[in-house]
Write an enzyme that holds these catalytic residues in place. Sequence first.
Site, short mmCIF file in Angstrom:
data_model
loop_
_atom_site.label_atom_id
_atom_site.label_comp_id
_atom_site.label_asym_id
_atom_site.label_seq_id
_atom_site.Cartn_x
_atom_site.Cartn_y
_atom_site.Cartn_z
N TRP A 341 5.09 -20.18 25.09
CA TRP A 341 5.20 -19.37 23.86
C TRP A 341 6.67 -19.13 23.52
O TRP A 341 6.99 -18.74 22.41
CB TRP A 341 4.45 -18.04 24.02
CG TRP A 341 5.10 -17.03 24.95
CD1 TRP A 341 5.65 -17.27 26.17
CD2 TRP A 341 5.28 -15.63 24.71
NE1 TRP A 341 6.13 -16.10 26.73
CE2 TRP A 341 5.91 -15.07 25.85
CE3 TRP A 341 4.93 -14.77 23.66
CZ2 TRP A 341 6.23 -13.72 25.97
CZ3 TRP A 341 5.24 -13.42 23.77
CH2 TRP A 341 5.88 -12.91 24.92
N ASP A 342 7.55 -19.35 24.49
CA ASP A 342 8.99 -19.20 24.26
C ASP A 342 9.40 -19.92 22.97
O ASP A 342 10.26 -19.46 22.24
CB ASP A 342 9.79 -19.83 25.42
CG ASP A 342 9.42 -19.28 26.79
OD1 ASP A 342 8.22 -19.03 27.03
OD2 ASP A 342 10.32 -19.13 27.64
N GLU A 480 3.80 -10.17 32.78
CA GLU A 480 3.02 -10.99 33.73
C GLU A 480 2.88 -10.37 35.11
O GLU A 480 2.25 -10.96 35.98
CB GLU A 480 3.67 -12.38 33.85
CG GLU A 480 3.59 -13.17 32.56
CD GLU A 480 4.21 -14.55 32.68
OE1 GLU A 480 4.95 -14.79 33.65
OE2 GLU A 480 3.96 -15.36 31.78
N LYS A 592 7.36 -6.31 33.59
CA LYS A 592 8.29 -7.45 33.70
C LYS A 592 9.15 -7.63 32.44
O LYS A 592 10.31 -8.01 32.52
CB LYS A 592 7.49 -8.72 33.96
CG LYS A 592 8.33 -9.97 34.14
CD LYS A 592 7.46 -11.18 34.43
CE LYS A 592 8.29 -12.42 34.74
NZ LYS A 592 7.46 -13.62 34.88
N GLN A 593 8.54 -7.43 31.28
CA GLN A 593 9.26 -7.77 30.04
C GLN A 593 8.62 -7.05 28.87
O GLN A 593 7.53 -6.49 29.01
CB GLN A 593 9.23 -9.27 29.82
CG GLN A 593 7.83 -9.83 29.57
CD GLN A 593 7.76 -11.32 29.87
OE1 GLN A 593 7.52 -11.71 31.01
NE2 GLN A 593 7.97 -12.15 28.87
C1 BGC Z 1 7.93 -15.23 31.47
C2 BGC Z 1 7.12 -15.86 30.37
C3 BGC Z 1 7.81 -17.12 29.89
C4 BGC Z 1 8.08 -18.06 31.06
C5 BGC Z 1 8.89 -19.25 30.63
C6 BGC Z 1 8.14 -16.25 32.57
O1 BGC Z 1 8.91 -15.69 33.60
O2 BGC Z 1 7.29 -14.09 31.98
O3 BGC Z 1 6.97 -14.96 29.29
O4 BGC Z 1 7.01 -17.77 28.96
O5 BGC Z 1 8.81 -17.37 32.05
O6 BGC Z 1 10.14 -18.87 30.16
#
Ligand code: BGC
Length: 736
Positions: A341-342, A480, A592-593
Amino acid sequence: MLRRLWELSEFPFHPEKLNHYETLFTVGNGYMAMRGTFEEGYPGEIATTLVHGIYNHAAGALVTDLVNAPNPLPLRLWIDGTPFRLVNQHHTALQPPDGAVLGYRRRLQLDHGVLIREVLFRAASGSIVRVVFERFASLHDVHLLVQRVRITAVDGEPEIRVESRLDTDVTNGEVRHWGNIQAEADGATLAVQARTNQSGYVLGMASRLISPYPAEARVEGESPLVSSTFRLRQEEAVSLDKLTVVYTNRDVEADRVLDTARRHLQASVAAGCEQLRSAHENEWARYWDTSDVQIEGDDYAQFAVRFLMYHLLIAAPRQDERVSIGAKTLSGLGYKGHVFWDTELFIVPPLILTQPQIARNLLMYRYHNLPGARNKARANGYEGAMYPWESTDTGEETTPQWSDEQEDGSRIRIWTGDTEQHISTDIAYAVLQYWRWTGDDDFMRRYGAEIVLDTAVFWGSRVEARSGRYEISQQIGPDEYHENIDNSVFTNRMVVWHLEQALQLLDWLRSSAPDDAARLTAVLNLTPARLDRWRDIIQKMYIPFDDERQIHIQFPGFFDMEYIPVQHYQPRAVSVQAILGHKRSIQSQVIKQADVVMLMALLGDELAPQPVLLNNWNTYYPRTDHGSSLSPAVHAWVAARLGLDEAAYEMFEHAAGIDLENNKGNVRDGIHGAASGGLWQALIFGFCGLHLDERGEPALDPRLPAHWKRVSFTVYYRGEKRRLAVTNPVMVTPMA
Ligand code: BGC
């Protein structure tokens, strides 16, 4: 123009940052890219050349890799028999009698896309030479890599030997992807052809060392090389050019790959390096005409935003709508070149506004991969299109189910491919954002609508009716750390938004493109009953919300877990999860984010009134450890919109340092593409407040950091270029 604001430079050499800088100094052109490894090699280097779309799943490997192509860079020199290098065979600094490095400087010119390295070198004989290497992956002619080495005899009359090679002995870590390697050396032309051992991609490379001196070519092992020996007079200088052309059977039929590369090489040699270089620089000037953002009053921010845009542009497919940008762009092997999704939520928006044709290519990649998304939905018992969490060339789910081996030999189950399902909505979001800004109705009718509607069909079949409302169980939201939870507020709320958009889009299609409306209604089976269900879901979806505290709840049960004051864990270079361990932190409130904060970024005021948004911020920001590089920029963006100037700038700086300062410690694996795109959005959507107003017109609502004087930039709106500027104190120049 301040040159240093356009240049990434390294002076003197920093061997301790070798792999970090290899990533930063990558050159590329949206077709291929080469990490900034040295022509003569270096112990511990991660020499990597990546060509978009060339994936392979080697026997024994967990998943598909974006394949490290044969290395076209090697150009080795001997000065009076002394090998030119930066360290000796024991990996320590050169000492006489091995020669000596007297000076070193490396510069990446972001405006021209040219990498330059200058070294002053003393050979064992005492002769001193100045060696200048240059390289660029032509933006004008994406199959072409141009290298030049200029050697000047500063002191003495040295004998110089130059050797150019195409190195086929390449791997992704331990994994070998190439088979059927053919190497040829004919006159001064080198050629290789190789085939990936599972997917059957054929890659051909043809290369020529253009030297005024006689050259001898041969094949060593499976790598062709050519060398040339000559003597320089005191103060004499010579330039040798190496041109390399790359083709694959994604470009032409497999049996024509090498021949095409050879003929293309011939034409490039005839054109001459000066012309190749000016064509390349002209293309870069065109890129920067719309992609540059000028920040007055903050040189670090100015440089950082140019650096991020450079990296997005060198990874952005200009002429190919069947590939996309992986999480680490084309600058490293991290995440194996997979697309997340990035791309849609972080990388695509800056391209929508500054290079809409490239954004369209990236969205077309998802259109072409609808069959994979439909397969995934079917395999999971759903309808419509359910996009893979990680995607490659096939469009099928490629997320590994298990991690690599941990220290104790165990493996961790990776659930994202199963339950991080919000990606289908993220893709729909990008399609709609592209459409709103570009007004590209043709794209929407023919391609975009099918993505938005068929992913809506998926959600219609995915949600669960339970006790008079709709729920979605077993999800991973953006955070996540918390896996397989029920009713992620991010997912549930975005699904409501998605279904609303899908219904509006269908209304638009019916009135402005009835044939397409009829076609899609038939193909996607958009029956009245299905649309009624969407309306019902919109009404009755469960959106976890705490009425008393007036906040969104990340997911029910979140606040029952252990509270850990994340802000006390400072300073730290690793995530709080890494400090406390996986087990404890997943049972805690450490996030996490950006998750609820991500929802705020995407929906803004549409999500809730300002006081609720502020409550959400005050709740979730202190619990977030930014374990993902995607997090800080989104926080900067949202904080700027909330008027939280200090937090906004702090998060902006944090995001800017992810690649430049390596503040997450993993830049060796590649540029953080999402953090880069996020930084741009923090700047343009956050600080400058660019948005589409109620009439669908671009508008600004600036909230610049106090020490910034002015930000000016260009965006495309419905095919027109608009030059915009905001100043401190606030003044907005009228939209041209
Ligand atoms: C993040 C995801 C991201 C992926 C790739 C993961 O650590 O939590 O949101 O899509 O890294 O960058």
